[in-house]
Design a protein around this motif. Structure first.
Motif, PDB file in Angstrom:
ATOM      1  N   LEU A 141       0.827  -1.203   0.000  1.00 35.14           N
ATOM      2  CA  LEU A 141       0.000   0.000   0.000  1.00 35.14           C
ATOM      3  C   LEU A 141       0.867   1.261   0.000  1.00 35.14           C
ATOM      4  CD1 LEU A 141      -2.637   1.563   0.214  1.00 35.14           C
ATOM      5  CD2 LEU A 141      -2.679   1.053   2.663  1.00 35.14           C
ATOM      6  N   ASN A 142       1.901   1.268   0.825  1.00 31.39           N
ATOM      7  CA  ASN A 142       2.791   2.433   0.867  1.00 31.39           C
ATOM      8  C   ASN A 142       3.509   2.640  -0.468  1.00 31.39           C
ATOM      9  OD1 ASN A 142       2.274   3.287   3.511  1.00 31.39           O
ATOM     10  ND2 ASN A 142       3.729   1.844   4.380  1.00 31.39           N
ATOM     11  N   TYR A 143       3.848   1.536  -1.124  1.00 33.93           N
ATOM     12  CA  TYR A 143       4.489   1.658  -2.439  1.00 33.93           C
ATOM     13  C   TYR A 143       3.528   2.274  -3.446  1.00 33.93           C
ATOM     14  CZ  TYR A 143       6.433   0.448  -6.960  1.00 33.93           C
ATOM     15  OH  TYR A 143       6.884   0.512  -8.262  1.00 33.93           O
ATOM     16  N   MET A 144       2.275   1.837  -3.416  1.00 34.25           N
ATOM     17  CA  MET A 144       1.296   2.382  -4.353  1.00 34.25           C
ATOM     18  C   MET A 144       0.992   3.849  -4.061  1.00 34.25           C
ATOM     19  SD  MET A 144       0.943  -0.046  -6.387  1.00 34.25           S
ATOM     20  CE  MET A 144       0.978  -1.826  -6.559  1.00 34.25           C
TER      21      MET A 144
ATOM     22  N   ASN B   6      10.796  -3.042  -1.950  1.00 29.48           N
ATOM     23  CA  ASN B   6      11.765  -3.990  -1.387  1.00 29.48           C
ATOM     24  C   ASN B   6      11.253  -4.609  -0.097  1.00 29.48           C
ATOM     25  OD1 ASN B   6      13.599  -3.525  -3.466  1.00 29.48           O
ATOM     26  ND2 ASN B   6      14.599  -1.846  -2.380  1.00 29.48           N
ATOM     27  N   GLN B   7      10.573  -3.811   0.735  1.00 30.60           N
ATOM     28  CA  GLN B   7       9.990  -4.348   1.961  1.00 30.60           C
ATOM     29  C   GLN B   7       8.942  -5.410   1.648  1.00 30.60           C
ATOM     30  OE1 GLN B   7       8.443  -1.226   4.439  1.00 30.60           O
ATOM     31  NE2 GLN B   7      10.437  -0.256   4.745  1.00 30.60           N
ATOM     32  N   THR B   8       8.156  -5.156   0.608  1.00 28.96           N
ATOM     33  CA  THR B   8       7.147  -6.136   0.197  1.00 28.96           C
ATOM     34  C   THR B   8       7.812  -7.462  -0.146  1.00 28.96           C
ATOM     35  OG1 THR B   8       5.760  -4.362  -0.702  1.00 28.96           O
ATOM     36  CG2 THR B   8       5.266  -6.601  -1.426  1.00 28.96           C
ATOM     37  N   ARG B   9       8.916  -7.401  -0.861  1.00 28.85           N
ATOM     38  CA  ARG B   9       9.651  -8.619  -1.216  1.00 28.85           C
ATOM     39  C   ARG B   9      10.198  -9.319   0.021  1.00 28.85           C
ATOM     40  NH1 ARG B   9      12.004  -4.719  -4.902  1.00 28.85           N
ATOM     41  NH2 ARG B   9      10.976  -4.845  -6.937  1.00 28.85           N
ATOM     42  N   ILE B  10      10.706  -8.549   0.972  1.00 27.30           N
ATOM     43  CA  ILE B  10      11.265  -9.121   2.202  1.00 27.30           C
ATOM     44  C   ILE B  10      10.180  -9.843   3.002  1.00 27.30           C
ATOM     45  CG2 ILE B  10      12.244  -8.535   4.470  1.00 27.30           C
ATOM     46  CD1 ILE B  10      13.779  -6.272   3.016  1.00 27.30           C
ATOM     47  N   PHE B  11       9.027  -9.203   3.149  1.00 29.11           N
ATOM     48  CA  PHE B  11       7.941  -9.829   3.897  1.00 29.11           C
ATOM     49  C   PHE B  11       7.419 -11.070   3.176  1.00 29.11           C
ATOM     50  CE2 PHE B  11       7.274  -5.419   5.752  1.00 29.11           C
ATOM     51  CZ  PHE B  11       7.768  -5.769   7.004  1.00 29.11           C
ATOM     52  N   GLU B  12       7.457 -11.054   1.850  1.00 29.29           N
ATOM     53  CA  GLU B  12       7.031 -12.246   1.099  1.00 29.29           C
ATOM     54  C   GLU B  12       7.972 -13.412   1.379  1.00 29.29           C
ATOM     55  OE1 GLU B  12       6.864 -15.248  -1.928  1.00 29.29           O
ATOM     56  OE2 GLU B  12       8.531 -13.833  -1.701  1.00 29.29           O
ATOM     57  N   ARG B  13       9.274 -13.142   1.434  1.00 29.59           N
ATOM     58  CA  ARG B  13      10.233 -14.209   1.739  1.00 29.59           C
ATOM     59  C   ARG B  13      10.057 -14.710   3.170  1.00 29.59           C
ATOM     60  NH1 ARG B  13      13.637 -10.957  -1.579  1.00 29.59           N
ATOM     61  NH2 ARG B  13      14.559  -9.897   0.225  1.00 29.59           N
TER      62      ARG B  13
END
Length: 251
Positions: free
Chosen positions: A43-46, A55-62
């Motif tokens: 949401l913050n990225y959008m 990048n945070q979204t990717r980290i949380f996905e991992r």
């Protein structure tokens, strides 16, 4: 010494006989907490277009992937579960799928060179609401099943709202007049890059054809991103349906 060894052997023997127990309510809540963090970063990225949030979204996905594997291993190792084993498995995988589609969204936006727009933002707002509803519902599942049922319904509602946004975004996306009215410098630059493929044509023809091709490419790229967000919403709804089923079975 012999007595201590005998006690140790008895403990080992008892651990093999007694069924292993896991707090699957807490394990699922931990997955939901991570999903909320992931949807919040999305949401913050959008909202900002800041790559740090991507990048945070990717980290949380991992992190979500590791939680999924941990929970599946716990399910495999546990003899007795507080709720239906299949429902636990379905919950684990559905929650993780929400993260996977969130990560795919930001990754493809980066690869395709697409900035966020009003539609990705509106869908991200609802995805975050859906993730928070799941977190609230799974947190309430053990002691407040009726509240969990209400939260499950909230999660499923966000999917229907996102589907409406998805259709509206597609209608606008295929509207050439809207595209021309909202043409950006980035669109014009992308179109000019295509002119090298049209050198046999004169300048006005090259520009017209390049602009048309760029319009089609924009449709294809944006549609991919919108579809990933729609798929994420489907998984939120699925997790909500599973939660609802668990409440019905255990009430």
């Amino acid at each position: 010494m012999a007595e201590k060894e005998a006690i140790s052997l008895l403990k080992k023997f008892a651990s093999r006989l007694l069924p292993k127990s896991e707090d699957f309510f807490s394990l699922l809540v931990a997955q939901c907490e991570n999903a909320v963090q992931c949807s919040g970063s999305l949401l913050n990225y959008m909202r900002t277009g800041d790559e740090n949030y991507a990048n945070q979204t990717r980290i949380f996905e991992r992190q979500g992937g590791r939680l999924k594997e941990r929970n599946l291993e716990a399910l495999h190792q546990t003899f007795s579960t507080p709720i239906d084993r299949e429902d636990i498995y379905r919950s684990i995988t559905a929650i993780d799928d929400v993260l996977s589609y969130a990560e795919t969204t930001v990754r493809e936006m980066y690869l395709l060179g697409l900035p966020p727009d009003e539609h990705t933002l509106a869908m991200a707002v609802l995805l975050d609401e859906g993730s928070r509803a799941l977190h609230s519902g799974y947190s309430a599942l053990q002691k407040m099943p009726e509240q969990a049922k209400l939260d499950a319904d909230r999660a499923r509602t966000t999917e229907r709202k996102i589907e409406n946004l998805y259709r509206a975004a597609l209608v606008e996306l295929f509207d050439a007049n809207h595209y021309m009215a909202t043409l950006t410098d980035a669109h014009r630059l992308d179109a000019s890059d295509l002119e090298v493929l049209l050198e046999p044509l004169d300048v006005p023809e090259r520009q017209a054809v390049a602009a048309s091709v760029q319009f089609i490419l924009e449709i294809m790229k944006r549609r991919e991103v919108y579809r990933h967000m729609s798929n994420a919403a489907d998984r939120v709804a699925l997790a909500g349906e599973i939660l609802h089923d668990i409440v019905v079975k255990t009430s």
